[in-house]
Every structure is written in C-alpha cells, then in structure tokens.
Design an enzyme around this catalytic site. Structure first.
Site, PDB file in Angstrom:
ATOM      1  CG  ASN A  20      -0.734  -6.863   3.431  1.00 38.38           C
ATOM      2  OD1 ASN A  20      -1.106  -5.891   2.790  1.00 38.38           O
ATOM      3  ND2 ASN A  20      -0.834  -6.936   4.762  1.00 38.38           N
ATOM      4  NE  ARG A  71      18.399 -10.906  13.802  1.00 39.71           N
ATOM      5  CZ  ARG A  71      17.198 -11.176  14.317  1.00 39.71           C
ATOM      6  NH1 ARG A  71      16.201 -11.480  13.522  1.00 39.71           N
ATOM      7  NH2 ARG A  71      16.994 -11.142  15.611  1.00 39.71           N
ATOM      8  NE  ARG A  97      14.866 -14.810  12.113  1.00 37.70           N
ATOM      9  CZ  ARG A  97      15.439 -15.428  13.131  1.00 37.70           C
ATOM     10  NH1 ARG A  97      14.763 -15.666  14.238  1.00 37.70           N
ATOM     11  NH2 ARG A  97      16.682 -15.834  13.052  1.00 37.70           N
ATOM     12  CG  HIS A 115       4.693  -0.373  10.353  1.00 38.65           C
ATOM     13  ND1 HIS A 115       5.072  -1.387  11.213  1.00 38.65           N
ATOM     14  CD2 HIS A 115       4.281   0.656  11.130  1.00 38.65           C
ATOM     15  CE1 HIS A 115       4.894  -0.976  12.458  1.00 38.65           C
ATOM     16  NE2 HIS A 115       4.420   0.255  12.438  1.00 38.65           N
ATOM     17  CG  ASP A 151       8.611  -1.092  11.458  1.00 39.69           C
ATOM     18  OD1 ASP A 151       8.614  -1.932  10.548  1.00 39.69           O
ATOM     19  OD2 ASP A 151       8.165  -1.329  12.595  1.00 39.69           O
ATOM     20  CD  GLU A 180      -1.784  -3.434   6.753  1.00 37.47           C
ATOM     21  OE1 GLU A 180      -1.066  -4.376   6.390  1.00 37.47           O
ATOM     22  OE2 GLU A 180      -2.190  -3.315   7.930  1.00 37.47           O
TER      23      GLU A 180
HETATM   24  C1  GRF Z   1      -0.143  -6.428   8.517  1.00 36.90           C
HETATM   25  O1  GRF Z   1      -0.899  -5.619   9.388  1.00 36.90           O
HETATM   26  C2  GRF Z   1       1.135  -5.749   8.146  1.00 36.90           C
HETATM   27  O2  GRF Z   1       1.028  -4.356   8.072  1.00 36.90           O
HETATM   28  C3  GRF Z   1       2.044  -6.133   9.280  1.00 36.90           C
HETATM   29  O3  GRF Z   1       1.694  -7.466   9.583  1.00 36.90           O
HETATM   30  C4  GRF Z   1       0.341  -7.692   9.211  1.00 36.90           C
HETATM   31  C5  GRF Z   1       0.349  -8.864   8.289  1.00 36.90           C
HETATM   32  O4  GRF Z   1      -0.952  -9.251   7.919  1.00 36.90           O
HETATM   33  N1  GRF Z   1       3.437  -5.982   8.894  1.00 36.90           N
HETATM   34  P1  GRF Z   1      -1.179 -10.331   6.780  1.00 36.90           P
HETATM   35  O5  GRF Z   1      -0.395 -11.577   7.197  1.00 36.90           O
HETATM   36  O6  GRF Z   1      -0.655  -9.770   5.491  1.00 36.90           O
HETATM   37  O7  GRF Z   1      -2.632 -10.588   6.758  1.00 36.90           O
END
Ligand code: GRF
Length: 212
Positions: A20, A71, A97, A115, A151, A180
């Site tokens: 991402n 934390r 985290r 998510h 979430d 995503e």
């Molecule tokens: C993704 O599926 C995202 O939705 C979730 O963790 C995963 C991360 O994937 N929160 P990447 O590290 O971005 O490839």
C-alpha cells in the site's frame, strides 16, 4: 486539510510488505496526488520489506521496534518523529500495532487506515479469511479515519468486489489488495482536498453539501 500552498506531508506507518505504501508512492510519482509528498516512512518491525523499500527509494525513514515496549512510550517516539518531519497526514499501511489514545488525540482526523473488508464487517486480523469463511458474496476494502477503537473510525472510501465461486481465501485477498491500492490514493486525495465535513460518523463531500 489546509496546508496553504505548501505540500501535504504524509507519514507512512507500516510493519510488513508495504504494497500500500508503494501504491501511494507510485500515485505521487505519476501525478495522481498533486501537492502530496512522503515525508517519512516509519516501521515498528526491523525486517519489514516496506522499510527496506523506503530506504532503497532514498526516502526519510525510521525504525522504532515496538516489541516489548509500553504502547505509550513507543507511540511518543513515533509522534516525535512524525512531528520532526512536519507530517500533516498519517497513513497506516499494514501497521500491525494498536495506537495509544494519546497518539490518536495528537493527530485527530489526520490518521487514515486501510482495512481489507467492508467495515463494520470483519474487523481485526485476517479479515479476508473471515469474510471468505463466513460465506459473504461481496467484500472489499475500507479506508477510514482512525479513532480510539479498532477498525472503527469514519469511513472515507470503500471499494467492493464479488466473491467468485473459484475463489479461495488467498485469491480473494489478492483481488482485494488490487482494490486497496486504488482506494488508498482516492482516500488521500479526498482528505487532502479538504472538501468534506464529518457529520457524526459520516464523511460528506462538500459538493454534496452545496447542493442541499
Ligand atoms: C493490507 O491488506 C491492509 O489492508 C492491512 O494490512 C495489509 C498490508 O499490506 N491493514 P501491505 O503491507 O500494504 O502490502
């Protein structure tokens, strides 16, 4: 989100693969997020491929190993780093985290998370597998503002896909991931535009408000 004429500076938080993050970086490189730049990439896991990639790309990066740390203490380090890099918008991109309430308060309505399900269905870990085994026929992904609950915050963008007869949990996760990468750029563009209001739990585009 108003930064005047100055670029909007993203702070990316990740723990793993970083696809991402790379999709966001590619959107910036190809002009799909004008006026946006990655200020810093922060990981809490030394071995994360996303962190290695950020270093390769010559981006500012930092590692704060979270395992075994309180934390609030860990988050204070991350907060200081984000501030030192002048971050306007924090993007959680596979950051495994939970955030402290102090962190959320510090960047209220300036933290996005992605998510891999259509929230509020299937929060928590392994959302794609949860959806697959539940037997839903439609699933997808959600980009939302982060609040104190897991979430849970205000939804900015969702993208839906059908679950195919031929899918298994793995192929489904792969097809969600494609969505995503599109959704995160769309959500950042929306937030950066500043053309919205938050009404209760609802993200509402200002253009829609103007028509009322
Ligand atoms: C993704 O599926 C995202 O939705 C979730 O963790 C995963 C991360 O994937 N929160 P990447 O590290 O971005 O490839």
């Amino acid at each position: 989100m108003s930064t005047g004429d100055k670029p909007v500076r993203l702070g990316i938080l990740l723990s793993g693969r970083g696809s991402n993050f790379l999709a966001i970086a590619e959107s910036i490189r190809t002009g799909r997020l004008p006026g946006v730049q990655v200020a810093v990439v922060i990981s809490n896991v030394a071995e994360s491929a996303g962190l290695a990639k950020a270093r390769e790309m010559g981006l500012a990066s930092a590692l704060f190993v979270s395992r075994g740390r309180k934390r609030a203490e860990h988050d204070a380090d991350v907060t200081a780093c984000l501030k030192a890099h002048g971050v306007d918008l924090v993007c959680l991109a596979g950051y495994m985290r939970l955030l402290s309430p102090e962190f959320v308060a510090e960047f209220r309505n300036r933290i996005l998370n992605i998510h891999p399900s259509l929230l509020p269905a299937f929060p928590g870990l392994d959302a794609q597998e949860q959806a697959f085994h539940y037997g839903v026929k439609i699933t997808g992904c959600t980009v939302h503002f982060v609040d104190e609950h897991l979430d849970h915050g205000v939804i900015v963008v969702q993208r839906a896909i059908p679950v195919l007869e031929s899918d298994d949990a793995h192929s489904l996760a792969g097809r969600i991931l494609v969505e995503e990468h599109v959704a995160y750029t769309e959500a950042i563009a929306r937030v950066v535009s500043g053309e919205y209001e938050i009404q209760g739990r609802r993200y509402v585009k200002r253009t829609v408000l103007a028509q009322d």
